[in-house]
Design an enzyme around this catalytic site. Structure first.
Site, PDB file in Angstrom:
ATOM      1  N   GLU A   1      -8.861  -2.626   6.484  1.00 48.48           N
ATOM      2  CA  GLU A   1      -7.915  -2.702   7.588  1.00 48.48           C
ATOM      3  C   GLU A   1      -8.363  -3.730   8.635  1.00 48.48           C
ATOM      4  OE1 GLU A   1      -6.560   0.991   9.185  1.00 48.48           O
ATOM      5  OE2 GLU A   1      -6.660   2.028   7.245  1.00 48.48           O
TER       6      GLU A   1
ATOM      7  N   THR B   1      -4.216   0.381   5.412  1.00 52.26           N
ATOM      8  CA  THR B   1      -4.738  -0.389   4.277  1.00 52.26           C
ATOM      9  C   THR B   1      -3.885  -1.625   4.019  1.00 52.26           C
ATOM     10  OG1 THR B   1      -5.392   1.703   3.326  1.00 52.26           O
ATOM     11  CG2 THR B   1      -5.427  -0.205   1.869  1.00 52.26           C
TER      12      THR B   1
ATOM     13  N   GLN C   1      -8.290  14.776   1.535  1.00 52.60           N
ATOM     14  CA  GLN C   1      -7.028  14.353   2.144  1.00 52.60           C
ATOM     15  C   GLN C   1      -5.816  14.945   1.423  1.00 52.60           C
ATOM     16  OE1 GLN C   1      -6.742  10.050   2.291  1.00 52.60           O
ATOM     17  NE2 GLN C   1      -4.656  10.071   3.116  1.00 52.60           N
TER      18      GLN C   1
ATOM     19  N   HIS D   1       0.829  -1.204   0.000  1.00 55.94           N
ATOM     20  CA  HIS D   1       0.000   0.000   0.000  1.00 55.94           C
ATOM     21  C   HIS D   1       0.866   1.257   0.000  1.00 55.94           C
ATOM     22  CE1 HIS D   1      -3.110   2.898   0.978  1.00 55.94           C
ATOM     23  NE2 HIS D   1      -2.474   3.228   2.085  1.00 55.94           N
TER      24      HIS D   1
END
Lengths: 427, 427
Positions: free
Chosen positions: B211, B359, B250, B143
């Site tokens: 997750e 993640t 984000q 990730h």
């Protein structure tokens, strides 16, 4: 009813000159003694008024309080705050009445007076709120600019988002401690730019950050937002806050997800929460915001607070030296803008949330709110009266922050937040 | 005493084949019904065992539990977990005994059986723990590499600190909700790279993150550290976790202090916490770590867990499509390393802390744990069976994550964490 902020009010309690806690202040806190256990109190001069005792003597009769006000025996103000603004206001109003020089109710009731009033030196103060969530902002333009110059690009010190967003991040709750709690120097990873690999050991760049935190007094539901005009309705009060920082840990770890172990080993909060109501007389306009914020953050009027702030450093066994004088009014982003932004995506606020300002620096070098800035990353060490120098904080040093508003002879103070640094644990 | 993980154990309760909740699992959760109020329960097949009822019938006699086990009537597992590992183990052991096919105690006690067992479909599950603190890590190398390639530099996708530090940040506690809670699309600021100024409105890049979170079962004192060999002693159990993310918010806000409003509008947790004890048979070694971590993070043996994970997407009224198959065993940094790092600076852990993995992506493109990676930032949209395409998550879409371990016919599952996206609030 008399306005509890009226500068003409006097108390029958002897208040020393320049006290932080005149009858116009009446901040809330939580204290404990061996005999009483845990109580909610109000600071008045050199005393604490024990609100549980006050309620037991019936002085709160007529207020809309539970008959047995357990909220005044809790380990935090959260339950009291949860009763809502009308109750906080009524309690502060009633306490103001009880302490007025011309009110005999408590003054002339010898047993009640002896029970309800305790010297502050005879109690232990506790962390005033149990923070449900803790967010640390980054809202001083001078601080953000200083950091940008030192760590990034002097020509583009402010990042492109800074004037659009009250930048913030979530901090650690468990390690928020009350003033007076010692702070152990953290061990951690750091890597010099020219080193091949990191090492693990005691932080060599331990720092403070001069901050003010506000306590949320009214929550929201998940998905709700807070219009900017209503943001201050959600604020209970303010306290001083030291966001201890290990700069060497922080600079190695913070990309890309932000500060973590460089911050979460400890933050210190002052024991008395000064209500937003008590600070009303000290409203000022904030700095001009250019560019104008987006509409959801647009605000007119006076939403900053003129709070004088200072940081003192005292080496082990040595005297205090004032190393910084700053002011909460310098904040570029107001508390209301911080709160409205925080809720703008539907994030729910909770009673007891702590939202800290970020380091509060002014324009002059002696107003910078961290050692990082005061010594310009260690390149301009401070010299203390004993001749010793400081780039950062040494073991045994105490850092003391104080804050007060003052106008026309009225002083509303915060007391202090103090922490002494212990040596790092052995590896 | 029989080992409750013994694959040969059978229950007198009819367990459907491929159930996540055989007698070898016995995960803990909190449920509510109108008649019972709030209770702690254990999942078994399609039933919940009401631990409060079990205790009222005296079946926990002889265990070291309080006489009136209020811990089984709380709104979270925190009080139960605080009783400590010997108690969790004893309760799971005793529940295993009570449910064994050859034990008549509960099986043949008609009144008790009818009271203690409820169908899962007849209860409402609540958030299993009240998180005291929540940290989100970033511990999948695949990730972190994918994100680095997309947003930074393909040639230097991993940042220099990534292989030295289990990178993490503090997340928002208030908005952690139980599976089944709808998630409202957040409004927020975003700015296209070529735009002059940001705009405010509904996120156009709403994403999930697959997750796994672990729940801390044993805290530490401020200033204490946790040697890596003892880290797992601090873990109670694990749950599935969806760290909803608004990529456009984000990417505009996260420099330099990390994710904030792009994440804190909601995170979803599965209702059943599978104990670390139940997962013992599924230990595997983690990926080789090169360079070797610093000594405080050095670990040998099997500290990863082989948990199959999948993400399904279901448009409103449409069928589920599996869009990702990953595995918790891919984690570069183990839970023990995360926890030991977290405490390495003296930051105190608290019972009920949630530490999420970040993640979880594998090496193959169909194992990527976010839309960001699956569609490679929207450049490779997914096509659903109804012909519609997805770059990110649309209003009305449900995202469902499931997880299970399987070996030699024994399956230990997590159930699911599910959330449906509602349209953004009107501005």
């Amino acid at each position: 009813m008399a306005n509890p902020n009226n500068p003409a009010l006097r108390s029958w309690i002897d208040i020393p000159p320049h006290s932080d806690f005149p009858i116009q202040n009446l901040p809330f806190g939580v204290f404990t003694t061996e005999e009483r256990g845990t109580r909610v109190g109000v600071a008045i001069g050199e005393y604490v008024l024990d609100l549980y005792a006050v309620s037991q003597f019936g002085f709160f009769r007529g207020l809309d309080l539970p008959t047995e006000p357990k909220v005044f025996r809790r380990r935090s103000l959260n339950s009291f705050i949860r009763l809502g603004r009308p109750v906080w206001r009524a309690v502060r109003q009633r306490v103001s009445e009880l302490l007025r020089h011309d009110n005999p109710e408590l003054r002339d009731h010898e047993e009640a007076m002896r029970t309800c009033l305790i010297r502050q030196r005879d109690v232990q103060m506790l962390r005033p709120v149990k923070p449900q969530n803790y967010t640390d902002f980054y809202s001083s333009i001078e601080h953000a600019t200083n950091v940008g110059i030192m760590f990034r690009d002097p020509a583009n010190a402010l990042l492109p988002n800074w004037k659009w967003i009250p930048i913030g991040y979530h901090g650690r709750i468990s390690s928020i401690v009350v003033s007076g709690t010692d702070i152990r120097r953290p061990n951690g990873q750091r890597k010099a730019p020219d080193a091949a690999v990191p090492t693990f050991g005691p932080s060599q760049q331990l720092d403070f950050e001069l901050e003010v935190a506000f306590v949320v007094g009214q929550g929201t539901k998940l998905g709700d937002t807070v219009p900017i005009g209503q943001a201050e309705d959600h604020i209970f009060g303010l306290a001083l806050f030291n966001d201890w920082s290990a700069r060497d840990l922080q600079s190695w770890e913070y990309v890309p997800l932000g500060p973590f172990l460089g911050k979460n080993f400890g933050s210190s909060i002052s024991p008395w929460v000064v209500t937003l109501d008590a600070l009303e007389p000290f409203r000022v306009a904030g700095p001009a915001q250019d560019p104008a914020p987006l509409p959801y953050l647009h605000q007119t009027g006076q939403h900053n607070l003129d709070i004088n702030l200072e940081v003192c450093l005292a080496p082990a066994g040595g005297p205090e030296t004032t190393i910084c004088r700053s002011n909460f009014k310098y904040m570029y982003w107001s508390m209301a803008q911080q709160l409205t932004h925080h809720a703008s995506n539907g994030c729910n606020l909770e009673v007891g949330d702590l939202y800290a300002s970020g380091t509060i620096s002014g324009q002059s070098p002696d107003s910078f709110g961290s050692m990082l800035e005061l010594t310009w990353r260690g390149t301009k060490p401070l010299t203390l009266p004993d001749g010793s120098q400081r780039k950062f904080i040494q073991d045994g040093d105490a850092v003391i922050m104080r804050g007060y508003c003052e106008r026309n002879g009225l002083r509303i103070g915060f007391g202090e937040v103090r922490g002494t640094v212990l040596p790092a644990s052995e590896l």
